[in-house]
Structures are given as C-alpha cells and as structure tokens.
Design a protein around this motif. Sequence first.
Motif, PDB file in Angstrom:
ATOM      1  N   GLY A  41       0.854  -0.905  -0.084  1.00 45.71           N
ATOM      2  CA  GLY A  41      -0.181  -0.195  -0.098  1.00 45.71           C
ATOM      3  C   GLY A  41       0.613   1.371  -0.323  1.00 45.71           C
ATOM      4  N   CYS A  42       2.547   1.147   0.063  1.00 48.18           N
ATOM      5  CA  CYS A  42       3.473   2.407   0.265  1.00 48.18           C
ATOM      6  C   CYS A  42       2.781   3.104  -1.239  1.00 48.18           C
ATOM      7  CB  CYS A  42       4.553   1.959   0.000  1.00 48.18           C
ATOM      8  SG  CYS A  42       4.788   1.206   0.529  1.00 48.18           S
ATOM      9  N   CYS A  45       0.302   6.544  -1.056  1.00 50.54           N
ATOM     10  CA  CYS A  45       0.541   7.463  -0.740  1.00 50.54           C
ATOM     11  C   CYS A  45       2.026   7.990  -1.154  1.00 50.54           C
ATOM     12  CB  CYS A  45       0.720   7.141   1.148  1.00 50.54           C
ATOM     13  SG  CYS A  45      -0.646   7.263   2.087  1.00 50.54           S
ATOM     14  N   HIS A  46       2.370   7.006  -1.737  1.00 50.35           N
ATOM     15  CA  HIS A  46       4.716   7.811  -2.184  1.00 50.35           C
ATOM     16  C   HIS A  46       3.785   7.628  -3.683  1.00 50.35           C
ATOM     17  CE1 HIS A  46       6.327   8.238   1.746  1.00 50.35           C
ATOM     18  NE2 HIS A  46       5.350   7.289   2.060  1.00 50.35           N
ATOM     19  N   VAL A  53       0.257  12.279  -0.563  1.00 50.63           N
ATOM     20  CA  VAL A  53      -0.166  12.086   1.088  1.00 50.63           C
ATOM     21  C   VAL A  53       1.054  12.147   1.709  1.00 50.63           C
ATOM     22  CG1 VAL A  53      -1.148  11.040   3.299  1.00 50.63           C
ATOM     23  CG2 VAL A  53      -2.177  10.647   1.178  1.00 50.63           C
ATOM     24  N   PRO A  55       5.872  12.282   1.235  1.00 46.78           N
ATOM     25  CA  PRO A  55       7.047  12.307   0.152  1.00 46.78           C
ATOM     26  C   PRO A  55       7.378  11.750  -0.774  1.00 46.78           C
ATOM     27  CG  PRO A  55       7.984  11.751   2.577  1.00 46.78           C
ATOM     28  CD  PRO A  55       6.293  11.584   2.444  1.00 46.78           C
ATOM     29  N   TYR A  65      19.707   7.850   4.009  1.00 44.34           N
ATOM     30  CA  TYR A  65      19.359   7.350   4.946  1.00 44.34           C
ATOM     31  C   TYR A  65      19.905   5.753   4.605  1.00 44.34           C
ATOM     32  CZ  TYR A  65      14.924   9.668   6.807  1.00 44.34           C
ATOM     33  OH  TYR A  65      14.277  11.156   6.874  1.00 44.34           O
ATOM     34  N   PRO A  79       7.229  11.724  12.049  1.00 46.72           N
ATOM     35  CA  PRO A  79       6.784  12.640  11.965  1.00 46.72           C
ATOM     36  C   PRO A  79       7.481  13.763  11.718  1.00 46.72           C
ATOM     37  CG  PRO A  79       4.892  11.682  12.997  1.00 46.72           C
ATOM     38  CD  PRO A  79       6.339  10.455  13.271  1.00 46.72           C
ATOM     39  N   ASN A  81      10.888  14.785  11.278  1.00 49.32           N
ATOM     40  CA  ASN A  81      10.994  14.286  10.298  1.00 49.32           C
ATOM     41  C   ASN A  81      10.897  15.347   8.801  1.00 49.32           C
ATOM     42  OD1 ASN A  81      12.805  12.597  11.030  1.00 49.32           O
ATOM     43  ND2 ASN A  81      12.803  11.452  10.056  1.00 49.32           N
ATOM     44  N   TRP A  82       9.272  15.211   8.710  1.00 44.46           N
ATOM     45  CA  TRP A  82       8.698  15.861   7.566  1.00 44.46           C
ATOM     46  C   TRP A  82       7.136  16.984   8.414  1.00 44.46           C
ATOM     47  CZ3 TRP A  82       9.778  14.964   3.320  1.00 44.46           C
ATOM     48  CH2 TRP A  82      11.248  13.784   2.808  1.00 44.46           C
ATOM     49  N   VAL A  86       0.988  14.946   7.125  1.00 41.00           N
ATOM     50  CA  VAL A  86       0.200  14.119   8.023  1.00 41.00           C
ATOM     51  C   VAL A  86       1.520  13.707   8.831  1.00 41.00           C
ATOM     52  CG1 VAL A  86      -2.327  14.602   7.758  1.00 41.00           C
ATOM     53  CG2 VAL A  86      -0.589  12.842   6.380  1.00 41.00           C
ATOM     54  N   MET A  88       2.871   9.461   9.275  1.00 40.66           N
ATOM     55  CA  MET A  88       2.678   7.727   8.569  1.00 40.66           C
ATOM     56  C   MET A  88       1.846   7.408   9.660  1.00 40.66           C
ATOM     57  SD  MET A  88       5.468   6.465   5.813  1.00 40.66           S
ATOM     58  CE  MET A  88       5.523   4.581   6.770  1.00 40.66           C
ATOM     59  N   VAL A  93       6.420  -4.529   7.396  1.00 47.03           N
ATOM     60  CA  VAL A  93       6.207  -5.205   5.825  1.00 47.03           C
ATOM     61  C   VAL A  93       7.709  -6.604   6.792  1.00 47.03           C
ATOM     62  CG1 VAL A  93       7.671  -4.873   4.616  1.00 47.03           C
ATOM     63  CG2 VAL A  93       6.502  -2.772   5.170  1.00 47.03           C
TER      64      VAL A  93
HETATM   65  C1  HEC Z   1      -1.712   6.460   4.136  1.00 46.89           C
HETATM   66  C2  HEC Z   1      -0.695   7.166   3.442  1.00 46.89           C
HETATM   67  C3  HEC Z   1       0.801   6.272   3.561  1.00 46.89           C
HETATM   68  C4  HEC Z   1       1.336   5.114   3.318  1.00 46.89           C
HETATM   69  C5  HEC Z   1       0.061   4.094   3.030  1.00 46.89           C
HETATM   70  C6  HEC Z   1       2.991   4.634   3.340  1.00 46.89           C
HETATM   71  N1  HEC Z   1       3.154   5.986   3.855  1.00 46.89           N
HETATM   72 FE1  HEC Z   1       5.182   6.631   3.813  1.00 46.89          FE
HETATM   73  N2  HEC Z   1       4.998   8.985   4.026  1.00 46.89           N
HETATM   74  C7  HEC Z   1       4.234   9.161   4.520  1.00 46.89           C
HETATM   75  C8  HEC Z   1       4.502  10.244   5.192  1.00 46.89           C
HETATM   76  C9  HEC Z   1       2.211  11.089   5.259  1.00 46.89           C
HETATM   77  C10 HEC Z   1       4.843  10.430   5.416  1.00 46.89           C
HETATM   78  C11 HEC Z   1       5.604  11.615   5.872  1.00 46.89           C
HETATM   79  C12 HEC Z   1       6.004  11.760   7.479  1.00 46.89           C
HETATM   80  C13 HEC Z   1       5.696  10.873   8.575  1.00 46.89           C
HETATM   81  O1  HEC Z   1       7.206  10.280   8.462  1.00 46.89           O
HETATM   82  O2  HEC Z   1       5.536  10.647   9.509  1.00 46.89           O
HETATM   83  C14 HEC Z   1       5.551   9.621   5.386  1.00 46.89           C
HETATM   84  C15 HEC Z   1       7.335   8.929   5.097  1.00 46.89           C
HETATM   85  C16 HEC Z   1       7.879   8.011   4.654  1.00 46.89           C
HETATM   86  C17 HEC Z   1       8.902   7.971   4.931  1.00 46.89           C
HETATM   87  C18 HEC Z   1      10.245   8.301   5.173  1.00 46.89           C
HETATM   88  C19 HEC Z   1      10.149   8.419   6.952  1.00 46.89           C
HETATM   89  C20 HEC Z   1      11.342   9.602   7.823  1.00 46.89           C
HETATM   90  O3  HEC Z   1      11.417  10.048   8.479  1.00 46.89           O
HETATM   91  O4  HEC Z   1      12.149  10.345   6.676  1.00 46.89           O
HETATM   92  C21 HEC Z   1       9.374   6.633   3.921  1.00 46.89           C
HETATM   93  C22 HEC Z   1      11.266   5.293   4.292  1.00 46.89           C
HETATM   94  C23 HEC Z   1       8.544   6.142   4.267  1.00 46.89           C
HETATM   95  N3  HEC Z   1       7.647   7.059   4.268  1.00 46.89           N
HETATM   96  C24 HEC Z   1       8.125   4.860   3.354  1.00 46.89           C
HETATM   97  C25 HEC Z   1       6.828   4.204   3.115  1.00 46.89           C
HETATM   98  C26 HEC Z   1       6.675   2.693   2.721  1.00 46.89           C
HETATM   99  C27 HEC Z   1       8.159   1.517   2.222  1.00 46.89           C
HETATM  100  C28 HEC Z   1       5.542   1.863   2.977  1.00 46.89           C
HETATM  101  C29 HEC Z   1       4.988   1.568   2.544  1.00 46.89           C
HETATM  102  C30 HEC Z   1       5.131  -0.104   3.335  1.00 46.89           C
HETATM  103  C31 HEC Z   1       4.997   3.456   3.354  1.00 46.89           C
HETATM  104  N4  HEC Z   1       5.215   4.654   3.374  1.00 46.89           N
HETATM  105  C32 HEC Z   1       3.950   3.726   3.218  1.00 46.89           C
HETATM  106  C33 HEC Z   1       2.451   8.192   4.290  1.00 46.89           C
HETATM  107  C34 HEC Z   1       2.390   6.806   3.790  1.00 46.89           C
END
Ligand code: HEC
Length: 109
Positions: A41-42, A45-46, A53, A55, A65, A79, A81-82, A86, A88, A93
């Motif tokens: 599901g990544c 949002c990415h 939603v 970055p 990193y 969070p 860091n961003w 909102v 994450m 996984v």
């Molecule tokens: C519902 C939305 C959502 C989903 C699904 C999601 N992300 Fe994210 N992700 C975010 C948001 C919003 C941020 C920035 C805020 C935060 O890090 O909390 C983020 C930040 C990150 C970061 C940066 C972390 C940091 O601290 O710098 C990574 C790496 C990342 N996501 C990987 C993933 C991976 C891999 C998946 C799937 C397994 C995933 N994300 C699923 C919303 C999502």
Amino acid sequence: MKKTIAFLPLLILLVAFKPADTQPAPPEIPADVQSLLDKYGCAACHAMSRKLVGPMWTDVAAKKYSAKRIAQLVAKPEPANWPGYVPMVAQKVPKEDMNKIAKWLVNLK
Ligand code: HEC
C-alpha cells in the motif's frame, strides 16, 4: 555543388529528428519493487516524483538514510522529519521485503 545538394536531405532529416529537449524522465521503479509498493500500500501515499499524502520517493532518497534506518522509520515513523505532512502510520512489512524496498531507496538518485 552536386555534392551539397545530395547532403541537403540528410541535413534536413538530422534536424527534423533531433531528440526533443525534454526534462529528464523520472527514474523508473523496478517491477519487483513496484509490486512490493503496491502490495503493502505504499504506492497509495508515495509516488516517484510527485507529492501525494507522503513525500515523493526522490525526496525520501535525498535524506541519504541507510537501509537499516529506512526499515526503522517505516516500522516506527518519526513525523518530525517531515513538517507539513500528516504522520505516517507505522507499516508492517516482512523483513525481507522491507530490505528490498530500503535497498532500492538507498540507491535511488
Ligand atoms: C497513508 C499514507 C502512507 C502510506 C500507506 C505509506 N506512507 Fe510512507 N509516509 C507517509 C507520510 C505522510 C510520510 C511523512 C510523515 C512521516 O514520516 O510520518 C511518510 C514518510 C515515509 C518515509 C520517510 C520517513 C522519514 O522519517 O524520513 C519512508 C521511508 C516511507 N514513508 C516509506 C513508506 C513505505 C515503504 C510504505 C509502504 C510499506 C509507506 N511509506 C506507506 C505516508 C504514507
């Protein structure tokens, strides 16, 4: 003079088919990584080069990193860091798949 005329069509062809000066295409996501991003599901949002939603991947990669740190942050987001996003939700996984995603992010330019 005859020679010049013979070269003219060639010249026109060269100019006409010059590759367009387009923006460099965003890096492609390898199929095996993409299937993991879809599976967990990544991708909801990415995206590679567009803020959703979360970055865009290139912005995450720019943080430089280590793979271990990426796995940590996905399991336990920080969070702070961003700012402006909102938070994450922690993602579950399996280790092997997380390593694949993390390795890809580390090598992403
Ligand atoms: C519902 C939305 C959502 C989903 C699904 C999601 N992300 Fe994210 N992700 C975010 C948001 C919003 C941020 C920035 C805020 C935060 O890090 O909390 C983020 C930040 C990150 C970061 C940066 C972390 C940091 O601290 O710098 C990574 C790496 C990342 N996501 C990987 C993933 C991976 C891999 C998946 C799937 C397994 C995933 N994300 C699923 C919303 C999502």
